[in-house]
Design an enzyme around this catalytic site. Structure first.
Site, PDB file in Angstrom:
ATOM      1  CE  LYS A 166      -4.301   1.084   2.486  1.00 55.61           C
ATOM      2  NZ  LYS A 166      -4.940   0.902   3.798  1.00 55.61           N
TER       3      LYS A 166
HETATM    4  O1  G3P Z   1      -9.187   2.029   4.775  1.00 56.95           O
HETATM    5  C1  G3P Z   1      -8.980   3.321   5.245  1.00 56.95           C
HETATM    6  C2  G3P Z   1      -9.591   3.466   6.575  1.00 56.95           C
HETATM    7  O2  G3P Z   1      -8.824   2.793   7.533  1.00 56.95           O
HETATM    8  C3  G3P Z   1      -9.811   4.856   6.972  1.00 56.95           C
HETATM    9  O3  G3P Z   1     -11.008   4.845   7.669  1.00 56.95           O
HETATM   10  O4  G3P Z   1     -12.701   5.684   9.197  1.00 56.95           O
HETATM   11  O5  G3P Z   1     -10.250   6.191   9.583  1.00 56.95           O
HETATM   12  O6  G3P Z   1     -11.493   7.286   7.725  1.00 56.95           O
HETATM   13  P1  G3P Z   1     -11.385   6.078   8.590  1.00 56.95           P
END
Ligand code: G3P
Length: 217
Positions: free
Chosen positions: A83
């Site tokens: 990634k």
């Molecule tokens: O896959 C990306 C994710 O981990 C981000 O999620 O909820 O932290 O914006 P969030």
């Protein structure tokens, strides 16, 4: 639509995997922090459980260092997707690593043009962050739809991996738009089973069953 689990929590991954709900896993530096585990160890453990792609994120900021980190991460298991962030250096890294036959997930995508660049650099996955766009009053789902249109217009094979999924509606809308993959925390995936009318209907059935005085076992 494939389901990836967005976590480095091995027990949660195992539980969902046993139910056939896991087509892959995504992690990031914040999720590694949350797990309290060593990145190489926990990623290997996840790869031993899940046969689909497991994203492990580089943390360097220059292409040369990202490439070196990516090569090291890719050695963990054949199902690693390296990634990389959607920066110019991340795109250079994507081009090199995908050219070497590694899966690459380009993350932190917030625009259709970024997604276009990632596809041209040979990304296996592009990760647009829906929830974080919603957080600043932009429409994350519109971005998924735009990328779907653009990739279909030109036959790009990069898979749209809808990320930062926070709600059941995000999941359903991504499936309707035609995202290839969605990644969500275990709590969101388990929450998809819930419906107020299911609970209400079950409650009524239990009450009526009790009145019959019967038993099945
Ligand atoms: O896959 C990306 C994710 O981990 C981000 O999620 O909820 O932290 O914006 P969030």
């Amino acid at each position: 639509m494939k389901f990836f689990v967005d976590t480095a929590d091995v027990d949660a991954i195992r539980e969902l995997n046993d139910l056939g709900m896991v087509d892959g896993v995504t992690t990031n530096p914040s999720l590694i922090l949350k797990s309290g585990r060593d990145i190489l160890e926990v990623t290997k453990e996840i790869c031993d459980i899940v046969s689909g792609p497991v994203s492990a994120e580089v943390v360097a900021l220059t292409a040369d260092e990202m490439i070196a980190e990516g090569r090291k991460l890719a050695k963990i298991a054949p199902n690693i997707a390296v990634k990389v962030p959607l920066t110019w250096d991340g795109l250079k890294t994507c081009k090199v690593l995908s050219g070497e036959g590694h899966m690459v997930n380009v993350t932190l995508c917030f625009s259709a043009n970024q997604a276009l660049l990632a596809a041209k650099a040979g990304a296996t996955f592009i990760s647009p962050f829906i929830g974080r766009m919603d957080d600043i009053n932009l429409d994350g789902l519109d971005l998924i739809a735009d990328i779907r249109t653009i990739y279909d217009n030109y036959g790009f094979e990069t898979q749209i991996l809808a990320a930062s999924i926070r709600t059941a509606n995000h999941v359903a809308q991504c499936a309707l738009i035609g995202a290839d993959v969605m990644t969500a925390p275990p709590s969101v995936i388990k929450g998809l089973a819930g419906h107020v009318l299911t609970d209400k209907g079950l409650d009524q059935f239990m009450k009526d069953w009790a009145k019959t005085g019967q038993k099945i076992l």
